[in-house]
Each structure stands twice: as structure tokens, then as C-alpha cells.
Design a protein around this motif. Structure first.
Motif, PDB file in Angstrom:
ATOM      1  N   HIS A   1      31.505 -42.299  38.616  1.00 45.76           N
ATOM      2  CA  HIS A   1      30.865 -43.349  39.410  1.00 45.76           C
ATOM      3  C   HIS A   1      29.355 -43.159  39.374  1.00 45.76           C
ATOM      4  O   HIS A   1      28.689 -43.159  40.405  1.00 45.76           O
ATOM      5  CB  HIS A   1      31.381 -43.319  40.855  1.00 45.76           C
ATOM      6  CG  HIS A   1      32.852 -43.516  40.955  1.00 45.76           C
ATOM      7  ND1 HIS A   1      33.456 -44.718  40.717  1.00 45.76           N
ATOM      8  CD2 HIS A   1      33.856 -42.644  41.229  1.00 45.76           C
ATOM      9  CE1 HIS A   1      34.765 -44.597  40.853  1.00 45.76           C
ATOM     10  NE2 HIS A   1      35.030 -43.338  41.161  1.00 45.76           N
ATOM     11  N   GLY A   2      28.849 -43.018  38.175  1.00 48.12           N
ATOM     12  CA  GLY A   2      27.422 -42.785  38.012  1.00 48.12           C
ATOM     13  C   GLY A   2      26.645 -44.079  37.857  1.00 48.12           C
ATOM     14  O   GLY A   2      27.157 -45.083  37.377  1.00 48.12           O
ATOM     15  N   ARG A   3      25.424 -44.024  38.290  1.00 49.43           N
ATOM     16  CA  ARG A   3      24.494 -45.137  38.108  1.00 49.43           C
ATOM     17  C   ARG A   3      23.153 -44.549  37.716  1.00 49.43           C
ATOM     18  O   ARG A   3      22.740 -43.511  38.213  1.00 49.43           O
ATOM     19  CB  ARG A   3      24.341 -45.951  39.384  1.00 49.43           C
ATOM     20  CG  ARG A   3      23.365 -47.127  39.185  1.00 49.43           C
ATOM     21  CD  ARG A   3      23.235 -47.998  40.382  1.00 49.43           C
ATOM     22  NE  ARG A   3      24.489 -48.690  40.626  1.00 49.43           N
ATOM     23  CZ  ARG A   3      24.713 -49.414  41.713  1.00 49.43           C
ATOM     24  NH1 ARG A   3      23.791 -49.523  42.646  1.00 49.43           N
ATOM     25  NH2 ARG A   3      25.861 -50.014  41.885  1.00 49.43           N
ATOM     26  N   TYR A   4      22.478 -45.250  36.826  1.00 51.87           N
ATOM     27  CA  TYR A   4      21.177 -44.800  36.351  1.00 51.87           C
ATOM     28  C   TYR A   4      20.082 -45.681  36.936  1.00 51.87           C
ATOM     29  O   TYR A   4      20.205 -46.903  36.969  1.00 51.87           O
ATOM     30  CB  TYR A   4      21.125 -44.856  34.826  1.00 51.87           C
ATOM     31  CG  TYR A   4      19.802 -44.444  34.251  1.00 51.87           C
ATOM     32  CD1 TYR A   4      19.343 -43.147  34.378  1.00 51.87           C
ATOM     33  CD2 TYR A   4      18.997 -45.349  33.578  1.00 51.87           C
ATOM     34  CE1 TYR A   4      18.127 -42.753  33.849  1.00 51.87           C
ATOM     35  CE2 TYR A   4      17.778 -44.968  33.039  1.00 51.87           C
ATOM     36  CZ  TYR A   4      17.353 -43.670  33.182  1.00 51.87           C
ATOM     37  OH  TYR A   4      16.147 -43.276  32.653  1.00 51.87           O
ATOM     38  N   LEU A   5      19.035 -45.055  37.389  1.00 51.21           N
ATOM     39  CA  LEU A   5      17.849 -45.752  37.891  1.00 51.21           C
ATOM     40  C   LEU A   5      16.660 -45.277  37.076  1.00 51.21           C
ATOM     41  O   LEU A   5      16.394 -44.082  36.999  1.00 51.21           O
ATOM     42  CB  LEU A   5      17.621 -45.443  39.375  1.00 51.21           C
ATOM     43  CG  LEU A   5      16.300 -45.930  39.977  1.00 51.21           C
ATOM     44  CD1 LEU A   5      16.186 -47.445  39.902  1.00 51.21           C
ATOM     45  CD2 LEU A   5      16.156 -45.429  41.407  1.00 51.21           C
ATOM     46  N   TYR A   6      15.968 -46.217  36.464  1.00 53.06           N
ATOM     47  CA  TYR A   6      14.785 -45.898  35.661  1.00 53.06           C
ATOM     48  C   TYR A   6      13.533 -46.316  36.419  1.00 53.06           C
ATOM     49  O   TYR A   6      13.430 -47.441  36.887  1.00 53.06           O
ATOM     50  CB  TYR A   6      14.850 -46.628  34.318  1.00 53.06           C
ATOM     51  CG  TYR A   6      13.647 -46.381  33.452  1.00 53.06           C
ATOM     52  CD1 TYR A   6      13.404 -45.120  32.908  1.00 53.06           C
ATOM     53  CD2 TYR A   6      12.750 -47.397  33.183  1.00 53.06           C
ATOM     54  CE1 TYR A   6      12.301 -44.885  32.112  1.00 53.06           C
ATOM     55  CE2 TYR A   6      11.649 -47.164  32.380  1.00 53.06           C
ATOM     56  CZ  TYR A   6      11.427 -45.916  31.849  1.00 53.06           C
ATOM     57  OH  TYR A   6      10.341 -45.672  31.058  1.00 53.06           O
ATOM     58  N   CYS A   7      12.588 -45.414  36.535  1.00 54.73           N
ATOM     59  CA  CYS A   7      11.311 -45.681  37.195  1.00 54.73           C
ATOM     60  C   CYS A   7      10.217 -45.694  36.115  1.00 54.73           C
ATOM     61  O   CYS A   7       9.768 -44.629  35.672  1.00 54.73           O
ATOM     62  CB  CYS A   7      11.028 -44.620  38.248  1.00 54.73           C
ATOM     63  SG  CYS A   7      12.218 -44.609  39.606  1.00 54.73           S
ATOM     64  N   PRO A   8       9.797 -46.869  35.672  1.00 52.90           N
ATOM     65  CA  PRO A   8       8.879 -46.969  34.536  1.00 52.90           C
ATOM     66  C   PRO A   8       7.481 -46.410  34.782  1.00 52.90           C
ATOM     67  O   PRO A   8       6.783 -46.063  33.833  1.00 52.90           O
ATOM     68  CB  PRO A   8       8.817 -48.470  34.245  1.00 52.90           C
ATOM     69  CG  PRO A   8       9.195 -49.122  35.529  1.00 52.90           C
ATOM     70  CD  PRO A   8      10.170 -48.181  36.193  1.00 52.90           C
ATOM     71  N   ASN A   9       7.076 -46.310  36.020  1.00 57.67           N
ATOM     72  CA  ASN A   9       5.743 -45.784  36.325  1.00 57.67           C
ATOM     73  C   ASN A   9       5.810 -44.419  37.004  1.00 57.67           C
ATOM     74  O   ASN A   9       4.814 -43.945  37.530  1.00 57.67           O
ATOM     75  CB  ASN A   9       4.982 -46.764  37.229  1.00 57.67           C
ATOM     76  CG  ASN A   9       4.774 -48.092  36.545  1.00 57.67           C
ATOM     77  OD1 ASN A   9       4.335 -48.153  35.409  1.00 57.67           O
ATOM     78  ND2 ASN A   9       5.139 -49.171  37.217  1.00 57.67           N
ATOM     79  N   GLY A  10       6.976 -43.813  36.978  1.00 56.63           N
ATOM     80  CA  GLY A  10       7.178 -42.588  37.723  1.00 56.63           C
ATOM     81  C   GLY A  10       7.114 -41.326  36.896  1.00 56.63           C
ATOM     82  O   GLY A  10       7.094 -41.345  35.667  1.00 56.63           O
ATOM     83  N   SER A  11       7.103 -40.229  37.637  1.00 54.34           N
ATOM     84  CA  SER A  11       7.180 -38.892  37.055  1.00 54.34           C
ATOM     85  C   SER A  11       8.357 -38.195  37.737  1.00 54.34           C
ATOM     86  O   SER A  11       9.248 -38.864  38.253  1.00 54.34           O
ATOM     87  CB  SER A  11       5.876 -38.130  37.318  1.00 54.34           C
ATOM     88  OG  SER A  11       5.739 -37.855  38.704  1.00 54.34           O
ATOM     89  N   HIS A  12       8.349 -36.884  37.782  1.00 50.74           N
ATOM     90  CA  HIS A  12       9.407 -36.157  38.479  1.00 50.74           C
ATOM     91  C   HIS A  12       9.375 -36.454  39.981  1.00 50.74           C
ATOM     92  O   HIS A  12      10.349 -36.224  40.680  1.00 50.74           O
ATOM     93  CB  HIS A  12       9.267 -34.652  38.219  1.00 50.74           C
ATOM     94  CG  HIS A  12      10.469 -33.876  38.595  1.00 50.74           C
ATOM     95  ND1 HIS A  12      11.656 -33.957  37.892  1.00 50.74           N
ATOM     96  CD2 HIS A  12      10.699 -33.005  39.607  1.00 50.74           C
ATOM     97  CE1 HIS A  12      12.547 -33.163  38.462  1.00 50.74           C
ATOM     98  NE2 HIS A  12      12.001 -32.578  39.498  1.00 50.74           N
TER      99      HIS A  12
ATOM    100  N   GLN B   1       7.039 -45.835  43.885  1.00 51.31           N
ATOM    101  CA  GLN B   1       7.812 -46.102  45.101  1.00 51.31           C
ATOM    102  C   GLN B   1       8.581 -47.409  45.052  1.00 51.31           C
ATOM    103  O   GLN B   1       9.724 -47.476  45.516  1.00 51.31           O
ATOM    104  CB  GLN B   1       6.899 -46.086  46.323  1.00 51.31           C
ATOM    105  CG  GLN B   1       6.392 -44.707  46.650  1.00 51.31           C
ATOM    106  CD  GLN B   1       5.539 -44.682  47.907  1.00 51.31           C
ATOM    107  OE1 GLN B   1       5.389 -45.672  48.597  1.00 51.31           O
ATOM    108  NE2 GLN B   1       4.984 -43.521  48.199  1.00 51.31           N
ATOM    109  N   LYS B   2       7.996 -48.444  44.488  1.00 53.82           N
ATOM    110  CA  LYS B   2       8.656 -49.752  44.477  1.00 53.82           C
ATOM    111  C   LYS B   2       9.988 -49.681  43.721  1.00 53.82           C
ATOM    112  O   LYS B   2      11.029 -50.087  44.236  1.00 53.82           O
ATOM    113  CB  LYS B   2       7.739 -50.805  43.858  1.00 53.82           C
ATOM    114  CG  LYS B   2       8.287 -52.205  43.931  1.00 53.82           C
ATOM    115  CD  LYS B   2       7.274 -53.209  43.436  1.00 53.82           C
ATOM    116  CE  LYS B   2       7.822 -54.612  43.565  1.00 53.82           C
ATOM    117  NZ  LYS B   2       6.852 -55.623  43.130  1.00 53.82           N
TER     118      LYS B   2
END
Length: 74
Positions: free
Chosen positions: A37-48, A55-56
Motif C-alpha cells: 500500500h505504498g504511495r510516492y510523493l515527489y517534491c520538485p523543489n525539495g531536498s531531504h 512545503q507546498k
């Protein structure tokens, strides 16, 4: 390396990857796909620390994930 065990994790799991993270975002996405039951979230402007520097994207994805878990979508 416990990657072979990911298929055994049954709880809903959010895996977060970010463009500027030291972890490869493509590998994080692969991990999410291996979870039951995995989901991936990509943060294009993020780091670790995407909760601070993207934040958005981070909180939008996190809130959506929590709401889906609460509603039983998993």
C-alpha cells in the motif's frame, strides 16, 4: 539491504522523494511501488528537508495521503 522485505509491509506507507535530496528520487519511487500500500510523493523543489524547502508540495501530498488512509482507500 532489506529491499526484498518491502513487499511484506502491509500498512499504508508514503515514500517521499525530492529533486535535491541525497536519495535518488527514482529509487524512492521504486520503493513505493514495491510496498503493498505504498504511495510516492515527489517534491520538485525539495531536498531531504522538503517539509521546509518545498512545503507546498510536501504538505499537499501528506494531507492527501492521511485523508486517503482515514477514508479507507488503502
Amino acid at each position: 539491504d532489506r529491499s526484498a522485505d518491502l513487499k511484506n509491509i502491509a500498512v499504508p506507507t508514503l515514500v517521499i522523494g525530492a529533486q535535491h535530496d541525497t536519495m535518488d528520487p527514482a529509487y524512492m519511487e521504486k520503493m513505493a511501488k514495491e510496498l503493498k500500500h505504498g504511495r510516492y510523493l515527489y517534491c520538485p523543489n525539495g531536498s531531504h528537508m522538503s517539509l521546509y524547502d518545498d512545503q507546498k508540495a510536501y504538505f499537499k501530498g501528506l494531507i492527501e495521503f492521511v485523508k486517503d488512509v482515514d477514508s479507507g482507500k488503502f
